[in-house]
Design a protein around this motif. Structure first.
Motif, PDB file in Angstrom:
ATOM      1  N   ASN A  36       0.863  -1.331  -0.023  1.00 26.63           N
ATOM      2  CA  ASN A  36      -0.078   0.018   0.057  1.00 26.63           C
ATOM      3  C   ASN A  36       1.024   1.118  -0.147  1.00 26.63           C
ATOM      4  N   ASP A  37       1.878   1.195   0.646  1.00 30.47           N
ATOM      5  CA  ASP A  37       2.852   2.379   0.631  1.00 30.47           C
ATOM      6  C   ASP A  37       3.346   2.657  -0.725  1.00 30.47           C
ATOM      7  N   LEU A  38       3.711   1.478  -1.372  1.00 34.72           N
ATOM      8  CA  LEU A  38       4.329   1.637  -2.835  1.00 34.72           C
ATOM      9  C   LEU A  38       3.228   2.103  -3.748  1.00 34.72           C
ATOM     10  N   ILE A  39       2.021   1.577  -3.566  1.00 36.30           N
ATOM     11  CA  ILE A  39       1.004   2.111  -4.557  1.00 36.30           C
ATOM     12  C   ILE A  39       0.534   3.631  -4.397  1.00 36.30           C
ATOM     13  N   HIS A  40       0.777   4.255  -3.092  1.00 43.47           N
ATOM     14  CA  HIS A  40       0.541   5.470  -2.945  1.00 43.47           C
ATOM     15  C   HIS A  40       1.734   6.593  -3.024  1.00 43.47           C
ATOM     16  N   ASP A  41       3.037   5.849  -3.277  1.00 47.82           N
ATOM     17  CA  ASP A  41       4.144   6.737  -3.578  1.00 47.82           C
ATOM     18  C   ASP A  41       4.232   7.112  -4.938  1.00 47.82           C
ATOM     19  N   PRO A  42       4.185   8.418  -5.021  1.00 47.75           N
ATOM     20  CA  PRO A  42       4.138   9.343  -6.170  1.00 47.75           C
ATOM     21  C   PRO A  42       5.610   9.199  -6.887  1.00 47.75           C
ATOM     22  N   ASN A  43       6.692   8.552  -6.401  1.00 49.92           N
ATOM     23  CA  ASN A  43       7.824   8.524  -6.938  1.00 49.92           C
ATOM     24  C   ASN A  43       8.299   6.958  -6.915  1.00 49.92           C
ATOM     25  N   GLY A  44       6.979   6.292  -7.000  1.00 53.52           N
ATOM     26  CA  GLY A  44       7.560   4.743  -6.894  1.00 53.52           C
ATOM     27  C   GLY A  44       7.810   4.152  -8.290  1.00 53.52           C
TER      28      GLY A  44
END
Length: 270
Positions: free
Chosen positions: A3-11
């Motif tokens: 979930n952190d990755l999905i919402h990371d704008p720099n992922g």
């Protein structure tokens, strides 16, 4: 973490891959995305490729990033479905194209000299591709030309393949003569034959027109897109002129609209 990755704008790429994995999750994903397969997604892939080309042709550079993202999503979509079936993964797809690019550029990544003409590089490229087709057991001259290509593009590719083995007119005049012949056959079919025969003759004429484009070193798809754009501009100019007089096209007639067309054409050329 996902979930952190999905919402990371720099992922970046890992983020997009995880988003697609989640969309396709059979228990928690999106019902529409779960129902899709290679065949149902393929038309969207083609559409997105054309939208990239459209943005480039219009020099809409502010749109290009988004259109490239849409096209990248199509690759991610197909590779996710391939991974679910145990066929391939995003990494294996990326490795396959990397291997191909290295193999096709021995003058950059290998021991061959870069000191060669563009014509020689093209000839070498074709030899490498021929070897690749042979490795896939594609023995026929026309084997491997994708059926799903736009018809005009596929016609040119088929003709290029045939030309490599000498099946080609030696100059443009003979192609133009063939166009005249096919146009006459189309007119004859229209007057004396049925719908199926007229369609066949029209196809023959289009095929030779694609051949003329190849002889003139013109991309027929690009040329037709330009003609479509020109028609759109000029017809919109007609509508604007009519609107200035409180009219719509359906309130006009062919003679008036034809005159306005000529005005638009003259304005463009001047």
């Amino acid at each position: 973490m996902p979930n952190d990755l999905i919402h990371d704008p720099n992922g970046g790429m890992p983020r997009l891959l995880e988003i697609m994995r989640r969309l396709r999750d059979p228990e928690t994903g999106c019902p529409w995305d779960i129902e899709q397969d290679f065949a149902s997604i393929a038309p969207y892939t083609i559409e997105e490729a054309y939208e990239v080309a459209d943005a480039i042709e219009r020099e809409a550079w502010d749109e290009l990033e988004g259109e490239l993202g849409d096209l990248l999503l199509q690759t991610v979509y197909h590779t996710q479905m391939g991974e679910e079936r145990g066929m391939f993964s995003f990494d294996s797809v990326a490795n396959a194209i990397s291997d191909k690019m290295v193999a096709r550029h021995p003058h950059v990544f290998g021991d061959e000299s870069r000191d060669k003409s563009a014509e020689q590089q093209t000839a070498d490229w074709e030899k490498i591709k021929a070897a690749e087709r042979a490795a896939k057991a594609e023995r026929g001259t026309l084997d491997g030309v994708a059926v799903g290509l736009p018809a005009l593009t596929r016609a040119v590719k088929l003709q290029k393949r045939a030309a490599r083995v000498g099946f080609d007119w030696p100059d443009t005049k003979q192609v133009v003569d063939k166009i005249v012949e096919e146009a006459n056959e189309l007119e004859e079919a229209r007057e004396t034959l049925g719908e199926a025969e007229v369609k066949e003759e029209f196809g023959d004429l289009m095929f030779v027109m694609a051949n003329l484009a190849r002889h003139l070193n013109i991309d027929p798809e690009e040329a037709l897109r330009a003609a479509n754009a020109k028609f759109t501009r000029r017809f919109e100019a007609i509508e604007e002129k009519l609107a200035a007089n409180g009219k719509r096209p359906e309130d006009s007639n062919l003679a008036e609209m034809d005159a306005l067309w000529d005005e638009a054409k003259h304005a463009e050329k001047s």
